[in-house]
Write an enzyme that holds these catalytic residues in place. Structure first.
Site, PDB file in Angstrom:
ATOM      1  N   ASP A  93      -6.322   1.655   0.001  1.00 56.93           N
ATOM      2  CA  ASP A  93      -6.839   2.914  -0.524  1.00 56.93           C
ATOM      3  C   ASP A  93      -7.122   3.939   0.566  1.00 56.93           C
ATOM      4  O   ASP A  93      -6.728   5.085   0.461  1.00 56.93           O
ATOM      5  CB  ASP A  93      -8.123   2.639  -1.323  1.00 56.93           C
ATOM      6  CG  ASP A  93      -8.733   3.911  -1.870  1.00 56.93           C
ATOM      7  OD1 ASP A  93      -8.057   4.576  -2.652  1.00 56.93           O
ATOM      8  OD2 ASP A  93      -9.876   4.229  -1.500  1.00 56.93           O
ATOM      9  N   ASP A 113      -6.001   2.443   5.948  1.00 63.14           N
ATOM     10  CA  ASP A 113      -5.014   1.516   5.393  1.00 63.14           C
ATOM     11  C   ASP A 113      -3.584   1.970   5.657  1.00 63.14           C
ATOM     12  O   ASP A 113      -2.648   1.204   5.435  1.00 63.14           O
ATOM     13  CB  ASP A 113      -5.206   1.370   3.871  1.00 63.14           C
ATOM     14  CG  ASP A 113      -6.486   0.625   3.524  1.00 63.14           C
ATOM     15  OD1 ASP A 113      -6.886  -0.236   4.323  1.00 63.14           O
ATOM     16  OD2 ASP A 113      -7.081   0.928   2.477  1.00 63.14           O
ATOM     17  N   CYS A 141      31.652   9.252  -9.597  1.00 65.20           N
ATOM     18  CA  CYS A 141      31.279  10.652  -9.426  1.00 65.20           C
ATOM     19  C   CYS A 141      30.042  10.770  -8.544  1.00 65.20           C
ATOM     20  O   CYS A 141      29.939  11.677  -7.711  1.00 65.20           O
ATOM     21  CB  CYS A 141      31.023  11.306 -10.777  1.00 65.20           C
ATOM     22  SG  CYS A 141      32.420  11.303 -11.897  1.00 65.20           S
ATOM     23  N   CYS A 151      30.827   8.885 -14.292  1.00 65.28           N
ATOM     24  CA  CYS A 151      30.771   7.466 -13.925  1.00 65.28           C
ATOM     25  C   CYS A 151      30.142   7.344 -12.539  1.00 65.28           C
ATOM     26  O   CYS A 151      29.849   8.337 -11.878  1.00 65.28           O
ATOM     27  CB  CYS A 151      32.160   6.836 -13.945  1.00 65.28           C
ATOM     28  SG  CYS A 151      33.253   7.443 -12.646  1.00 65.28           S
ATOM     29  N   ASP A 166      -7.388  -4.494   0.289  1.00 64.13           N
ATOM     30  CA  ASP A 166      -8.547  -3.898   0.934  1.00 64.13           C
ATOM     31  C   ASP A 166      -9.709  -4.019  -0.057  1.00 64.13           C
ATOM     32  O   ASP A 166      -9.490  -4.223  -1.256  1.00 64.13           O
ATOM     33  CB  ASP A 166      -8.254  -2.428   1.248  1.00 64.13           C
ATOM     34  CG  ASP A 166      -9.450  -1.731   1.849  1.00 64.13           C
ATOM     35  OD1 ASP A 166     -10.073  -2.306   2.752  1.00 64.13           O
ATOM     36  OD2 ASP A 166      -9.775  -0.616   1.398  1.00 64.13           O
TER      37      ASP A 166
END
Length: 846
Positions: free
Chosen positions: A724, A728, A125, A122, A529
Site C-alpha cells: 500500500d 512498498d 491485421c 483478424c 504489508d
C-alpha cells in the site's frame, strides 16, 4: 506540411509539366527537408525523399492506389491543397485544444492516447499495424487489443505528430481515430452490417451454385444435354464472381497488405485457395473442358465469413466489461453560471473550476469535490463495492459514479484524459494489449507455420500429381491450404485475457500489466504489508477511560467539538462522533501536540499527555506509559480542562474484517502467506497471530522488505506482493507480480501489476482464481489449435478432407477458441470462497 505553392522551389528532374526540382525539398509538398530526415518513397520508378512520415505515407498511398500519374502531370507541389481531404483532416488532431479530451501529456514531450482502429478483421491485421507503426521514428509504444480494436499509442511529440501516425496507418489500408464510446458503437454496428451483407451475398450465391452443381454432377457425361450443362457452368461462373470478389474481398485485401509488407499473414493461404479455385474453374468454363468447382470457392467464402461473423460477436462480448467503463460518463451536465443560473452543457465542455449541480440519480460527469450538500454515491461500476459511500462538503467525487439520494454541488477538478476513469481505461488497455509469454511464443511461430503450410500444400499437390491421382492433385493442395488455421493460435491468449480482465474489473480488480494474470496463476507465496493492507490504514477509537466525573458520551462530544475542522488523522477519529450541540470557541492548534479551545466558558485541551498536563495537572504521563507498556501499537490521546484530566482515549489501526477469511482461503488455494512490516514487533506479532500467519518479519526498512522477497525468490518461490504505502514501491517492483490497494500512494500504484480498487481482500481470491482459469484456458486453446492442425493437415494431405469441409473446420477452430475464452466471464470458484485446485507447478516468471 503547409507551404505556399507559389513560392515553393522545384525539385531535381523535370515533370511532364516542365517543373524543375531540387534535391533539398520534399518531393510531395515542397517543404525543405529537415536535417537528417530520410523518408524515401518509390514514385514513378525512382526513390524520392520526403520531409516527414506523413508525406511518405501520403505518397505511398497515392502510388498504391494507382494514382502515381498525379506526380507526372501536376503543375505545382502538393502543399495543403495536394493532400486528400481525409488525410488533411487528420492534422486537426495535432491541435492542443482537440487533444485535451483524449491525450495524456507526460514529461519529456511524451504523449499517450487511446485510438480505435477500423478495418481490423483478424489477428494478422493487429500484427501488421503494430509492426508498421512501431517503425516510425518517435513512436515509443503501440499495442492493439484485438477484441475491442482499441490501440494504446505513446509517442514523442517533438519527433512525430499524431496526424503523421494516423496517416501512416491510413497508408496501409486502415483507419484510426481517437477513441470515443459512441463512435466505437457506430463502428461496431457498421462492421456488423457490412459483415452481414457480405455473408448474405455469399450464402445466397453458395446455395444457388450448390443446386446447379448438384444438377451438373447428376448430368455429367450426358451428351444430349451438353448445351444446358454448358449454360449452367456459365451461370455458376456468373454467380460465383460476386461471392469471390465482393464477399471475399476482405481476405484478398488482407493478403495483399501482408504481401506488400513482405510477410506471410494468415489470409495469404485463404486468399490463394479461393482465387486458385475460382480461376481454375473459370478457365474450365471458358475452354469448356475439365471440372468446375465454383461451389467449393463459394462455400469457402461463406463458411469462413460465417465463422468470422460469429467470432466477431464473441469478441465483442469478451470486451463488453471493458467497454462498459467507457460509457459510464453522462453526455450532459448541469453547470452553474457566474450568476448562479443553470445551463445544460456537453460533458466535453466542462473545465476545471466549473460548478456542477448533481440531482439524485445523476452520474458524476468528472472528477471533483463536493462543495455543498450531503449524499452518498454508488461506486459499484468502478470499485465493485455495492454499498454506497457517504459524501459531504470537502469529499472527493469520481467521474462515472452515481449520486444516490440528495442533491450535491460539486467543483470540477479533472476532466478528459486526466480523470480517474480515463486512467483506469488506459491501464486496462495496456494490460489487454500486452501479451503473456505463451502468446508471444505462438505469435512468433505463426509466420513460419504459414510458410510450412504453403510448402506442404505444394508438396502434397506434386505428390498426388506424380504418384496418386493427377485429377485430384489441385484439390488436395487447396484443402491443405484451407484447413490450416493459425488464427486459432493467434487468438488463444488475447481473447482470454480480455474476458478475464473485464470480469475482474467488474469486481474492482484492475489488471494493469499483460503478464499479471499468467504470473499470479503460478504464484506460490503471497507477501502482505500490514498497514493499509491487512489493516484499514486509519485510526479507530478502541477504548475510552474516564478520569473525572464526566460520562464517556460527554467526553466524546467535547472531543468532537474541539477537533472540528482539523485535518489531522487523530482529529478525524473524533469528527465521526456527535458534538451534542456543543460549540468550541477560540480554537487553535499546537503543531505536534493537539487542540485548545473554550466550551461554555471553560478552557479544554485534547492531544498528547504532556500537552494536556500543562493545563490539567500532572499524572497523565503515568497513565499513558502504563498503556504503552501493555500495547505498543496504540496512540494515547488525553482530554482535560482547567480542573483536571477528563478522559484517556486509546486509538489504533484496525484489522480488516475480511482479512482472516482471506488468509485462510489463500492457504486452501495453495499459497503460503507472509507478513512483512516496518512496524514494531509487538503489533506485527499480534496481527500475525490473529491471522494465523507463521512467517512474519517486523521492523523492516524498505531495503529489508526487498531483501526478504529476493531471498524467497532465490529459494524458487514465485512471489506475489500486496502492498500500500510509498515504502512498498521497491518491493512491489521486485516481486514477480504485485497488487496495490487503491487507497495507497500513486507511486505504489505505478509500481503494481494489479490494483484492488474495491479495497476488499476477498476480491484478491477472485483474482487468483481468475488468473488460474485464464492460464488454463489459454493452454487449452493453444493445445486445441496445435491438435487441430496436427490432425487436419495430414488428413487433408492424404486426400481425406474435401475443400469445403476444410473451410468449415478452419472456421470452427477459431470459433471454438473464442467461445472457450468466453467462459472466463463466469465467476470463478475462488471468488465465491470455495476451495480451488492447488497451485500449478511454478515455471519461470518475470
Amino acid at each position: 506540411m503547409s507551404s505556399n505553392p507559389a513560392t515553393a522551389e522545384p525539385q531535381v528532374g523535370t515533370t511532364a509539366a516542365g517543373e524543375d526540382t531540387t534535391e533539398n525539398e520534399c518531393f510531395h509538398c515542397g517543404l525543405p527537408l529537415p536535417r537528417g530526415a530520410h523518408y524515401p518513397a518509390e514514385v514513378l520508378g525512382e526513390t524520392r525523399e520526403m520531409c516527414c512520415p506523413g508525406c511518405q505515407a501520403v505518397a505511398q498511398a497515392i502510388v498504391a492506389g494507382g494514382l502515381a500519374d498525379y506526380y507526372r502531370y501536376r503543375t505545382e507541389k502538393a502543399g495543403i491543397a495536394g493532400v486528400p481531404d481525409a488525410l488533411r483532416d487528420l492534422e486537426l488532431y495535432d491541435r492542443p485544444e482537440l487533444q485535451q479530451g483524449f491525450v495524456q501529456v507526460e514529461p519529456g514531450n511524451l504523449r499517450d492516447a487511446s485510438l480505435i482502429l477500423e478495418g481490423i478483421v483478424c489477428a494478422a491485421c493487429v500484427w501488421l499495424n503494430e509492426r508498421h507503426v512501431k517503425t516510425l521514428p518517435g513512436v515509443v509504444e503501440f499495442t492493439i487489443n484485438f477484441s475491442t480494436h482499441r490501440a494504446r499509442l505513446r509517442w514523442d511529440d517533438s519527433r512525430i505528430h499524431l496526424s503523421d501516425i494516423l496517416k501512416a496507418i491510413a497508408a496501409i489500408g486502415y483507419r484510426a481515430h481517437p477513441f470515443d464510446p459512441g463512435r466505437q458503437e457506430a463502428v461496431y454496428k457498421r462492421e456488423r452490417a457490412v459483415a452481414l451483407r457480405r455473408l448474405a451475398v455469399a450464402g445466397l450465391g453458395a446455395m444457388q451454385i450448390m443446386m446447379l452443381a448438384t444438377a451438373l454432377w447428376v448430368g455429367e457425361g450426358d451428351e444430349t444435354h451438353a448445351d444446358m450443362i454448358r449454360f449452367m457452368r456459365w451461370v455458376c461462373f456468373v454467380v460465383a464472381t460476386p461471392v469471390v470478389f465482393y464477399s471475399g474481398i476482405t481476405f484478398h485485401l488482407a493478403a495483399w497488405r501482408d504481401l506488400r509488407q513482405r510477410r506471410l499473414g494468415m489470409d495469404v493461404p485463404v486468399s490463394l485457395a479461393i482465387l486458385s479455385t475460382y480461376f481454375a474453374s473459370a478457365w474450365a468454363t471458358i475452354t469448356d473442358s475439365g471440372t468446375i468447382y465454383f461451389e467449393s470457392a463459394a462455400m469457402f467464402v461463406f463458411l469462413l465469413l460465417a465463422g468470422r461473423f460469429l467470432e466477431m460477436n464473441a469478441r465483442h462480448r469478451a470486451g463488453q466489461a471493458t467497454e462498459a467503463l467507457a460509457k459510464l460518463l453522462p453526455p450532459f451536465a448541469i453547470r452553474l453560471t457566474d450568476e448562479d443560473g443553470e445551463e445544460t452543457v456537453p460533458v466535453t465542455d466542462l473545465a476545471p473550476g466549473d460548478r456542477v449541480r448533481l440531482r439524485p440519480g445523476d452520474i458524476v460527469p468528472a472528477d471533483g469535490m463536493v462543495i455543498e450538500g450531503r449524499s452518498s454515491t454508488n461506486e459499484a461500476m468502478l470499485t465493485g463495492e455495492s454499498l454506497p459511500r457517504l459524501k459531504a462538503a470537502g469529499d472527493s467525487l469520481t467521474g462515472g459514479t452515481v449520486n444516490v439520494e440528495s442533491p450535491l454541488l460539486m467543483r470540477v477538478e479533472k476532466v478528459g484524459a486526466e480523470t480517474t476513469l480515463s486512467a483506469i481505461q488506459r491501464l486496462l488497455d495496456r494490460a489487454q494489449s500486452e501479451k503473456p509469454d505463451i502468446a508471444r511464443l505462438a505469435e512468433r511461430g505463426t509466420g513460419w507455420f504459414i510458410l510450412l503450410v504453403l510448402l506442404l500444400a505444394a508438396g502434397s499437390g506434386l505428390a498426388w500429381w506424380h504418384y496418386v491421382d493427377p485429377a485430384r492433385a489441385f484439390w488436395v493442395a487447396i484443402s491443405v491450404m484451407v484447413i490450416s488455421c493459425p488464427c486459432a493460435l493467434a487468438l488463444a491468449a488475447p481473447v482470454a485475457i480480455t474476458a478475464a480482465t473485464g470480469t475482474l474489473a467488474r469486481l474492482g480488480v484492475l489488471t494493469t500489466r499483460g503478464h499479471a494474470l499468467e504470473t499470479l496463476a503460478q504464484a506460490t507465496h503471497i507477501v502482505f504489508d500490514k498497514t493499509g493492507t491487512l489493516t484499514e490504514g486509519r485510526l479507530h477509537l478502541e477504548s475510552t477511560r474516564t478520569l473525572g466525573g464526566m460520562s464517556e458520551a460527554d467526553c466524546l462530544a467535547l472531543a468532537a467539538a474541539l477537533e472540528v475542522g482539523s485535518e489531522h488523522p487523530v482529529a478525524q477519529v473524533f469528527q465521526r462522533g456527535d458534538a451534542g450541540g456543543r460549540r468550541a470557541e477560540e480554537l487553535f492548534a499546537v503543531a505536534g501536540n493537539g487542540m485548545e479551545g473554550r466550551v461554555n466558558g471553560l478552557r479544554y485541551r485534547i492531544g498528547t499527555p504532556a500537552f494536556v498536563a500543562e493545563l490539567a495537572g500532572d499524572g497523565l504521563n503515568e497513565h499513558a506509559q502504563t498503556i504503552g507498556r501493555e500495547r505498543s501499537d496504540v496512540s494515547v490521546v488525553v482530554l482535560g480542562n482547567e480542573h483536571g484530566p477528563l478522559a484517556l482515549f486509546q486509538l489504533a489501526d484496525r484489522l480488516r474484517p475480511d482479512a482472516p477469511e482471506t488468509i485462510l482461503a489463500l492457504r486452501r488455494l495453495g499459497l503460503e502467506p507472509w507478513l512483512l512490516s516496518g512496524d514494531g514487533e509487538a503489533p506485527v506479532a499480534r496481527i500475525a497471530g490473529q491471522l494465523g500467519i507463521t512467517n512474519w518479519r517486523a521492523a523492516l526498512t524498505p531495503e529489508g522488505k526487498l531483501a526478504q522477497v529476493e531471498a524467497l525468490q532465490r529459494q524458487g518461490a514465485v512471489v506475489a506482493m500486496v502492498g500500500d504505502g510509498v515504502n512498498d514501491a521497491p518491493v512491489l517492483s521486485r516481486a514477480h507480480v504485485s497488487v496495490a490497494m487503491a487507497g495507497g500512494s500513486q507511486l505504489a500504484h505505478a509500481s503494481a501489476d494489479m490494483l484492488l480498487l474495491s479495497e476488499r481482500l476477498p476480491h484478491l481470491l477472485a483474482a487468483v482464481g481468475k488468473a488460474r482459469d485464464t492460464l488454463r484456458i489459454i493452454r487449452q486453446n493453444v493445445g486445441w489449435a496445435l491438435a487441430y492442425n496436427g490432425i487436419g493437415l495430414p488428413l487433408a494431405a492424404a486426400g481425406l478432407v474435401t475443400p469445403w469441409i476444410a473451410a468449415l473446420g478452419m472456421s470452427m477452430s477459431s470459433l471454438i477458441v473464442v467461445v472457450n475464452a468466453l467462459r472466463l466471464n463466469e465467476v470463478s470458484r475462488a471468488s465465491r470462497g470455495a476451495p480451488a485446485e492447488p497451485s500449478p507447478k511454478p515455471s519461470e516468471a518475470r
